[in-house]
Scaffold this active site. Sequence first.
Site, PDB file in Angstrom:
ATOM      1  NE  ARG A  24      -7.791   0.237   7.813  1.00 35.69           N
ATOM      2  CZ  ARG A  24      -8.997   0.192   8.363  1.00 35.69           C
ATOM      3  NH1 ARG A  24     -10.030   0.661   7.704  1.00 35.69           N
ATOM      4  NH2 ARG A  24      -9.175  -0.310   9.557  1.00 35.69           N
ATOM      5  CG  ASP A  25      -0.472   3.644  10.891  1.00 36.09           C
ATOM      6  OD1 ASP A  25      -0.310   4.789  10.396  1.00 36.09           O
ATOM      7  OD2 ASP A  25      -0.164   3.377  12.065  1.00 36.09           O
ATOM      8  CG  LEU A  26       3.170   1.062   4.270  1.00 35.47           C
ATOM      9  CD1 LEU A  26       3.404  -0.187   5.089  1.00 35.47           C
ATOM     10  CD2 LEU A  26       2.862   0.680   2.838  1.00 35.47           C
ATOM     11  CB  THR A  63       0.277   7.982  10.554  1.00 37.89           C
ATOM     12  OG1 THR A  63       0.526   7.039  11.596  1.00 37.89           O
ATOM     13  CG2 THR A  63       1.080   9.244  10.780  1.00 37.89           C
TER      14      THR A  63
END
Length: 193
Positions: A24-26, A63
Amino acid sequence: IRHIAWQGANALHYLHNTRHLIHRDLKPANILLSSEGLAKISDFGTSRELAQTLAKASTFVGTFTYMSPERINSTEAKDGYTSACDVWAFGLILVECALGKYPYEFNEDEVFKHMTCVCEQDAPIDEWLPAETWSAPFREFVAACLARDPNDRPSAGELCEHEWLAGTTEMPFDFGAWLRETVTFVQVADETK
């Protein structure tokens, strides 16, 4: 790029299928490269464990510039989102590796415009990765990752089988040596001593 993609796709496959995690924040800052040429996914602070591979998550964390359309527009994914959101972010990371910059034109004052563009328009693969510069298999790989409909994106396991990644481990290219010649690495102190 292919070495990073091969390692990243395998790492995502492990996260999604063995650990049942969505990152979820790659983003590029969460892909670490060692001087030996190893790419590692880091920062699992926003990851979400799922009870099973096909389960869904629904919170708005991470992000937003690397969020997939279904994460930005929650009405599109009323029931939540799946690991396909990581595949979207992975595709953006690869385009950023190719271009040396974030692919979408982004202005912090125009966040809504950016979000609308991601949700309502197909990723401009031909503009970002012109056919005369980039191979068809690479363009197809990225285009598959950046399909707006999450159901049209391949799983990480399917990415591992993509023709663009075929033979990556047998390539006569020393990715670690290339990195050591190209990038300045900082020695991290051993905190255990």
